[in-house]
Design an enzyme around this catalytic site. Structure first.
Site, PDB file in Angstrom:
ATOM      1  N   LYS A 243       0.860  -1.196   0.000  1.00 31.04           N
ATOM      2  CA  LYS A 243       0.000   0.000   0.000  1.00 31.04           C
ATOM      3  C   LYS A 243       0.888   1.234   0.000  1.00 31.04           C
ATOM      4  O   LYS A 243       1.769   1.378   0.851  1.00 31.04           O
ATOM      5  CB  LYS A 243      -0.924  -0.005   1.229  1.00 31.04           C
ATOM      6  CG  LYS A 243      -1.727   1.305   1.395  1.00 31.04           C
ATOM      7  CD  LYS A 243      -2.787   1.222   2.502  1.00 31.04           C
ATOM      8  CE  LYS A 243      -3.390   2.605   2.798  1.00 31.04           C
ATOM      9  NZ  LYS A 243      -4.420   2.565   3.867  1.00 31.04           N
ATOM     10  N   ASP A 248      -2.775  10.044   4.147  1.00 29.63           N
ATOM     11  CA  ASP A 248      -4.189   9.680   4.253  1.00 29.63           C
ATOM     12  C   ASP A 248      -4.899  10.621   5.220  1.00 29.63           C
ATOM     13  O   ASP A 248      -4.823  10.452   6.432  1.00 29.63           O
ATOM     14  CB  ASP A 248      -4.312   8.220   4.737  1.00 29.63           C
ATOM     15  CG  ASP A 248      -5.761   7.766   4.829  1.00 29.63           C
ATOM     16  OD1 ASP A 248      -6.651   8.485   4.313  1.00 29.63           O
ATOM     17  OD2 ASP A 248      -5.994   6.679   5.399  1.00 29.63           O
ATOM     18  N   LYS A 255     -10.497  12.331   8.824  1.00 31.43           N
ATOM     19  CA  LYS A 255     -10.031  11.779  10.096  1.00 31.43           C
ATOM     20  C   LYS A 255      -9.961  12.875  11.150  1.00 31.43           C
ATOM     21  O   LYS A 255      -9.666  14.024  10.822  1.00 31.43           O
ATOM     22  CB  LYS A 255      -8.603  11.230   9.930  1.00 31.43           C
ATOM     23  CG  LYS A 255      -8.490   9.935   9.189  1.00 31.43           C
ATOM     24  CD  LYS A 255      -7.022   9.484   9.125  1.00 31.43           C
ATOM     25  CE  LYS A 255      -6.868   8.219   8.309  1.00 31.43           C
ATOM     26  NZ  LYS A 255      -7.517   7.043   8.902  1.00 31.43           N
ATOM     27  N   ASP A 266       1.268   5.934   5.865  1.00 30.84           N
ATOM     28  CA  ASP A 266       0.320   5.051   5.183  1.00 30.84           C
ATOM     29  C   ASP A 266       0.888   4.444   3.892  1.00 30.84           C
ATOM     30  O   ASP A 266       0.184   3.724   3.178  1.00 30.84           O
ATOM     31  CB  ASP A 266      -0.978   5.828   4.900  1.00 30.84           C
ATOM     32  CG  ASP A 266      -2.205   4.935   5.004  1.00 30.84           C
ATOM     33  OD1 ASP A 266      -2.106   3.842   5.583  1.00 30.84           O
ATOM     34  OD2 ASP A 266      -3.264   5.348   4.481  1.00 30.84           O
ATOM     35  N   ASP A 325     -12.353   7.176   3.619  1.00 28.33           N
ATOM     36  CA  ASP A 325     -11.164   6.827   4.409  1.00 28.33           C
ATOM     37  C   ASP A 325     -10.776   5.356   4.216  1.00 28.33           C
ATOM     38  O   ASP A 325      -9.702   4.938   4.630  1.00 28.33           O
ATOM     39  CB  ASP A 325     -11.426   7.134   5.890  1.00 28.33           C
ATOM     40  CG  ASP A 325     -10.153   7.217   6.711  1.00 28.33           C
ATOM     41  OD1 ASP A 325      -9.064   7.241   6.103  1.00 28.33           O
ATOM     42  OD2 ASP A 325     -10.262   7.259   7.946  1.00 28.33           O
ATOM     43  N   GLU A 327      -9.628   3.979   1.692  1.00 21.29           N
ATOM     44  CA  GLU A 327      -9.049   4.209   0.366  1.00 21.29           C
ATOM     45  C   GLU A 327      -7.978   3.180   0.010  1.00 21.29           C
ATOM     46  O   GLU A 327      -7.756   2.897  -1.165  1.00 21.29           O
ATOM     47  CB  GLU A 327      -8.453   5.622   0.306  1.00 21.29           C
ATOM     48  CG  GLU A 327      -7.018   5.774   0.863  1.00 21.29           C
ATOM     49  CD  GLU A 327      -6.867   5.416   2.333  1.00 21.29           C
ATOM     50  OE1 GLU A 327      -7.873   5.475   3.061  1.00 21.29           O
ATOM     51  OE2 GLU A 327      -5.749   5.064   2.761  1.00 21.29           O
ATOM     52  N   ARG A 329      -7.789  -0.015   0.312  1.00 22.19           N
ATOM     53  CA  ARG A 329      -8.264  -1.217  -0.390  1.00 22.19           C
ATOM     54  C   ARG A 329      -8.584  -0.915  -1.855  1.00 22.19           C
ATOM     55  O   ARG A 329      -8.557  -1.809  -2.690  1.00 22.19           O
ATOM     56  CB  ARG A 329      -9.462  -1.809   0.357  1.00 22.19           C
ATOM     57  CG  ARG A 329     -10.673  -0.942   0.396  1.00 22.19           C
ATOM     58  CD  ARG A 329     -11.671  -1.379   1.464  1.00 22.19           C
ATOM     59  NE  ARG A 329     -11.233  -1.036   2.813  1.00 22.19           N
ATOM     60  CZ  ARG A 329     -11.862  -1.380   3.931  1.00 22.19           C
ATOM     61  NH1 ARG A 329     -12.961  -2.096   3.872  1.00 22.19           N
ATOM     62  NH2 ARG A 329     -11.410  -1.031   5.115  1.00 22.19           N
TER      63      ARG A 329
HETATM   64  N1  BES Z   1      -4.701   4.214   6.779  1.00 26.97           N
HETATM   65  C1  BES Z   1      -5.858   3.855   7.509  1.00 26.97           C
HETATM   66  C2  BES Z   1      -5.624   2.732   8.512  1.00 26.97           C
HETATM   67  C3  BES Z   1      -4.659   3.002   9.635  1.00 26.97           C
HETATM   68  C4  BES Z   1      -5.118   3.264  10.902  1.00 26.97           C
HETATM   69  C5  BES Z   1      -3.292   2.888   9.437  1.00 26.97           C
HETATM   70  C6  BES Z   1      -4.221   3.463  11.948  1.00 26.97           C
HETATM   71  C7  BES Z   1      -2.396   3.098  10.459  1.00 26.97           C
HETATM   72  C8  BES Z   1      -2.852   3.373  11.717  1.00 26.97           C
HETATM   73  C9  BES Z   1      -6.954   3.373   6.554  1.00 26.97           C
HETATM   74  O1  BES Z   1      -6.937   3.920   5.284  1.00 26.97           O
HETATM   75  C10 BES Z   1      -8.260   3.739   7.174  1.00 26.97           C
HETATM   76  O2  BES Z   1      -8.465   4.886   7.417  1.00 26.97           O
HETATM   77  N2  BES Z   1      -9.091   2.761   7.419  1.00 26.97           N
HETATM   78  C11 BES Z   1     -10.376   2.996   8.004  1.00 26.97           C
HETATM   79  C12 BES Z   1     -11.345   2.050   7.369  1.00 26.97           C
HETATM   80  C13 BES Z   1     -12.770   2.291   7.783  1.00 26.97           C
HETATM   81  C14 BES Z   1     -13.261   3.596   7.239  1.00 26.97           C
HETATM   82  C15 BES Z   1     -13.601   1.152   7.262  1.00 26.97           C
HETATM   83  C16 BES Z   1     -10.273   2.713   9.505  1.00 26.97           C
HETATM   84  O3  BES Z   1      -9.584   1.779   9.889  1.00 26.97           O
HETATM   85  O4  BES Z   1     -10.859   3.461  10.277  1.00 26.97           O
HETATM   86 ZN    ZN Z   2      -5.063   4.608   4.609  1.00 24.92          ZN
HETATM   87 ZN    ZN Z   3      -7.959   5.812   5.217  1.00 25.85          ZN
END
Ligand code: BES
Ligand code: ZN
Ligand code: ZN
Length: 475
Positions: A243, A248, A255, A266, A325, A327, A329
């Site tokens: 990734k 992000d 966020k 990220d 968020d 993103e 995937r």
């Molecule tokens: N980059 C984040 C995940 C992340 C969280 C990485 C903490 C490192 C530390 C990812 O893109 C994300 O924001 N995922 C969301 C998914 C949700 C919206 C289904 C999440 O985990 O909140």
């Molecule tokens: Zn992310």
């Molecule tokens: Zn994200």
């Protein structure tokens, strides 16, 4: 820090095993134990530092039968920190105590010492870590090819520092173009062919999922292809997909600030793939490996994608966006499809800072995994165990698969229903590998940590460079 067979160092390092005969014969040790100053418990260290004469540091390693590489890495990392404190310039060490397991344990000892010198301090006017150790003299009584072990270890450690430095770099300086150019600069010197696709080429490939994430940023995306062909006699190819979201913000599903300030990390998966490719190529492993990264930022502006959008992907599977968020995937969907349909990889491993749910489930200690192939998974787990980089396999079942099905598109980018975020994210990705054996590693908790833990520094850890290296090596 340089390693050399021989002697002549300032400080002698003594590896002490459980019930070591030295505990009886060495006067100082006897007194220390009698007075309960030292108990020779695994992980313990006793410093007998004499500024004018010969100094000794004792390292307690416990029971040789139970001693694993991770114990040695930790002990030697701690030793490295002590040596720095005393400003020691050179040491003598005798590894013959390791017996049959010498090669792995020596490798771990060298790695631990090297790890003690890492710091991401390029922006600090006053450096916190000032290395002092110049020479490590290794007693020439080993039955292994020490030079070969040393060379391999140095390349792996360099791979780890490459990953850490890429991931620690802030988004101001590290955006898709820079990530791509860095990969090229680093990997070309070790014989990896790096091809960088720009936005027009990404458009031509119809990577609509990647482009949807990228459309809110003023910085164009890049698609990075890193090819290392170490075995000309084989048509087998393994794809490592990382990734590469260089920042992000969450996009319109923005966020909170507290979760945003570390989101330059990220692209941790991309960094890991680049570091691992370096170690693999530098050590000339006999496999064909293709690294892939879809690099983009996830930002907000008038062009950005929005919650509710239905987007396309390179695979032509459509995706309903419930949360901008989620993103990572989307970018991985196109990279995995590319791995499967263009590279025609025989096996795929993806590695991604994918979900906060993984951090909640496993903390900063263990990486979560999802797979469609228990055979491939067991190979990855074996490689991770050797590396001291724990991975825990999470469940896959149709109930989770159903949670990412949409009424309006083929897939949802976040799940309906609650919980299970590691599985639903992983099983979303599964749709883009077809039947290719695949393992997904969620490093959201482990790639970037809030405080140092043994030899893992605060910030980017470089975790899984060793796992991926061992996995390719053991193929
Ligand atoms: N980059 C984040 C995940 C992340 C969280 C990485 C903490 C490192 C530390 C990812 O893109 C994300 O924001 N995922 C969301 C998914 C949700 C919206 C289904 C999440 O985990 O909140
Ligand atoms: Zn992310
Ligand atoms: Zn994200």
């Amino acid at each position: 820090m340089k390693f050399e067979l021989g002697s002549g160092g300032q400080v002698n390092i003594i590896n002490l095993l459980i019930a070591d005969t030295q505990l009886q014969t060495n006067k100082l040790l006897k007194v220390l134990i009698e007075n309960e100053v030292f108990s020779n418990k695994k992980g313990e260290q006793y410093v007998d530092y004499q500024p004018e004469s010969e100094s000794t540091i004792y390292l307690s390693l416990g029971d040789l039968d139970k001693l694993d590489a991770e114990d040695v890495r930790k002990a030697y990392h701690k030793l490295g920190k002590t040596l720095m404190q005393y400003k020691v310039k050179s040491i003598n060490v005798d590894f013959s105590v390791f017996k049959e397991n010498t090669k792995h344990l020596i490798q771990a000892a060298i790695e631990g010492l090297l790890q003690s010198e890492y710091a991401f301090d390029k922006y600090l006017s006053k450096k916190k870590v000032i290395p002092t150790l110049e020479k490590v003299y290794v007693k020439n009584n080993l039955e292994i090819d020490f030079e070969a072990v040393l060379k391999e270890t140095l390349a792996i450690y360099k791979g780890i520092t490459i990953t850490r430095n890429l991931v620690n770099e802030r988004a101001k300086h590290m955006y898709p173009e820079v990530l791509a150019n860095s990969a090229k600069a680093i990997l070309q010197q070790v014989g990896v062919k790096v091809t960088i696709l720009d936005k027009a080429e990404i458009v031509a490939l119809e990577m609509d999922a990647l482009l949807s994430v990228a459309q809110g940023s003023q910085k164009d995306p890049r698609f990075i292809i890193m090819e290392y062909m170490g075995n000309a006699d084989s048509s087998k190819k393994i794809a490592l997909v990382g990734k590469g979201v260089t920042y992000d913000s969450g996009g319109y599903s923005i966020k909170p600030s507290k979760s945003m300030d570390t989101m330059f990390c990220d692209m941790g998966g991309a960094g890991t793939v680049i570091g691992a490719m370096y170690a693999i190529a530098k050590n000339e492993l006999k496999q064909n490996v293709v690294g892939l990264v879809a690099a983009t930022e996830n930002l907000i502006d008038g062009q950005a994608y929005k919650p509710g959008d239905i987007i396309n992907s390179m695979s032509k599977k459509t995706i309903e966006i419930l949360n901008t968020d989620a993103e990572g995937r989307l970018t991985l969907a196109d990279a995995l499809w590319y791995a499967q349909s263009v590279v025609k990889a025989d096996e795929i491993i993806d590695i991604a800072t994918l979900t906060g749910a993984c951090v909640a489930a496993l903390g900063e200690i263990t990486t979560g995994a999802i797979t469609n192939s228990d055979k491939l998974m067991s190979q990855v787990l074996a490689a991770s165990k050797l590396a001291g980089e724990p991975i825990w396999q999470m469940p896959s079942s149709d109930e989770y698969r159903d949670m990412v099905k949409s009424d309006y598109a083929d897939l949802l980018n976040t799940s309906k229903g609650s919980g299970g975020g590691v599985m639903t994210a992983g099983l979303f990705l599964e749709n883009f590998v077809n039947d290719t054996p695949w393992v997904h590693l969620d490093i959201a908790g482990t790639a970037y940590i809030g405080s140092a833990r043994s030899y893992l520094p605060q910030g980017a850890t470089g975790i899984h460079v060793k796992t991926l290296y061992n996995f390719i090596k053991n193929k």
